[in-house]
Design a protein around this motif. Sequence first.
Motif, PDB file in Angstrom:
ATOM      1  N   VAL A  51      74.751 -18.741  37.925  1.00 25.82           N
ATOM      2  CA  VAL A  51      74.936 -18.412  39.338  1.00 25.82           C
ATOM      3  C   VAL A  51      76.245 -17.651  39.533  1.00 25.82           C
ATOM      4  N   GLY A  52      76.133 -16.501  40.174  1.00 28.04           N
ATOM      5  CA  GLY A  52      77.301 -15.717  40.553  1.00 28.04           C
ATOM      6  C   GLY A  52      77.392 -15.640  42.061  1.00 28.04           C
ATOM      7  N   PRO A  53      78.390 -14.948  42.591  1.00 31.08           N
ATOM      8  CA  PRO A  53      78.554 -14.868  44.039  1.00 31.08           C
ATOM      9  C   PRO A  53      77.442 -14.101  44.757  1.00 31.08           C
ATOM     10  N   LYS A  54      76.730 -13.208  44.044  1.00 29.54           N
ATOM     11  CA  LYS A  54      75.695 -12.394  44.688  1.00 29.54           C
ATOM     12  C   LYS A  54      74.271 -12.842  44.401  1.00 29.54           C
ATOM     13  N   CYS A 100      81.499 -18.159  36.574  1.00 26.32           N
ATOM     14  CA  CYS A 100      80.160 -18.377  37.111  1.00 26.32           C
ATOM     15  C   CYS A 100      79.911 -19.880  37.199  1.00 26.32           C
ATOM     16  N   LYS A 101      78.737 -20.234  37.670  1.00 25.39           N
ATOM     17  CA  LYS A 101      78.311 -21.636  37.678  1.00 25.39           C
ATOM     18  C   LYS A 101      77.054 -21.751  36.829  1.00 25.39           C
ATOM     19  N   LEU A 102      76.984 -22.798  36.012  1.00 26.65           N
ATOM     20  CA  LEU A 102      75.777 -23.109  35.246  1.00 26.65           C
ATOM     21  C   LEU A 102      75.091 -24.287  35.916  1.00 26.65           C
ATOM     22  N   LEU A 111      82.360 -22.630  35.683  1.00 24.89           N
ATOM     23  CA  LEU A 111      83.164 -22.055  34.605  1.00 24.89           C
ATOM     24  C   LEU A 111      84.190 -21.116  35.220  1.00 24.89           C
ATOM     25  N   ALA A 112      85.464 -21.424  35.054  1.00 21.95           N
ATOM     26  CA  ALA A 112      86.536 -20.561  35.563  1.00 21.95           C
ATOM     27  C   ALA A 112      86.647 -19.290  34.728  1.00 21.95           C
ATOM     28  N   GLN A 113      86.121 -19.338  33.510  1.00 24.35           N
ATOM     29  CA  GLN A 113      86.077 -18.184  32.614  1.00 24.35           C
ATOM     30  C   GLN A 113      84.952 -18.420  31.617  1.00 24.35           C
ATOM     31  N   GLY A 114      84.592 -17.366  30.889  1.00 24.69           N
ATOM     32  CA  GLY A 114      83.568 -17.533  29.858  1.00 24.69           C
ATOM     33  C   GLY A 114      82.480 -16.486  29.876  1.00 24.69           C
ATOM     34  N   VAL A 115      82.395 -15.677  30.955  1.00 23.30           N
ATOM     35  CA  VAL A 115      81.351 -14.652  31.025  1.00 23.30           C
ATOM     36  C   VAL A 115      81.864 -13.352  30.407  1.00 23.30           C
TER      37      VAL A 115
END
Length: 192
Positions: A51-54, A100-102, A111-115
């Motif tokens: 999941v992202g902001p858009k 993003c969110k998993l 996840l504050a980072q990782g993408v």
Amino acid sequence: MSQFIVETSARHVHVTQETLEILFGAGHTLKPIKDLSQPGQFASEEQVDVVGPKNTLKRVRILGPVRPENQVELALTDARSIGVTAPVRESGDVAGSGACKLVGPCGEVELAQGVIAAKRHIHMTPADAETFGVKDKDVVSVKVIPPVKGRELIFGEVVVRVSPKFSLAMHIDTDESNAACAVNGTMGEIVK
């Protein structure tokens, strides 16, 4: 041997054991469904939503085994579609990368980072590297030779990754694969 297989690495997720248990429940282990070309690596039954902001990418496969850090590998088109900035990086280099969110069936993890968008690379054994006249971390250009005539493409900035644990194969993401008309059996060769 002057050529090697070029494989398309579709969007996928790597997770820690802790993240896996949040997403799928305490004590959960990944269930392999298909071995990948790199020894010990596999596609698992488990899938999550990214999941992202858009927007959301549904049912993104988790690859195993579990890792020390969470990592989401997307093509740049995927990242843009969900509103996430994904720097082009080598696998494992997630510091300061996209967030993003998993979401799994039992929970979710922010996840504050990782993408990242994985930097195109060639896996080689030390013997392969010797054959091709390269060493670990060399950066080369590769001509991709798809079965579609007139669509040969030269990719620059391809990182050579050498380990006795690897099997000879080049990995590109889906954007790169589409540009090169790559399909199963597509071959590549290093160009000087």
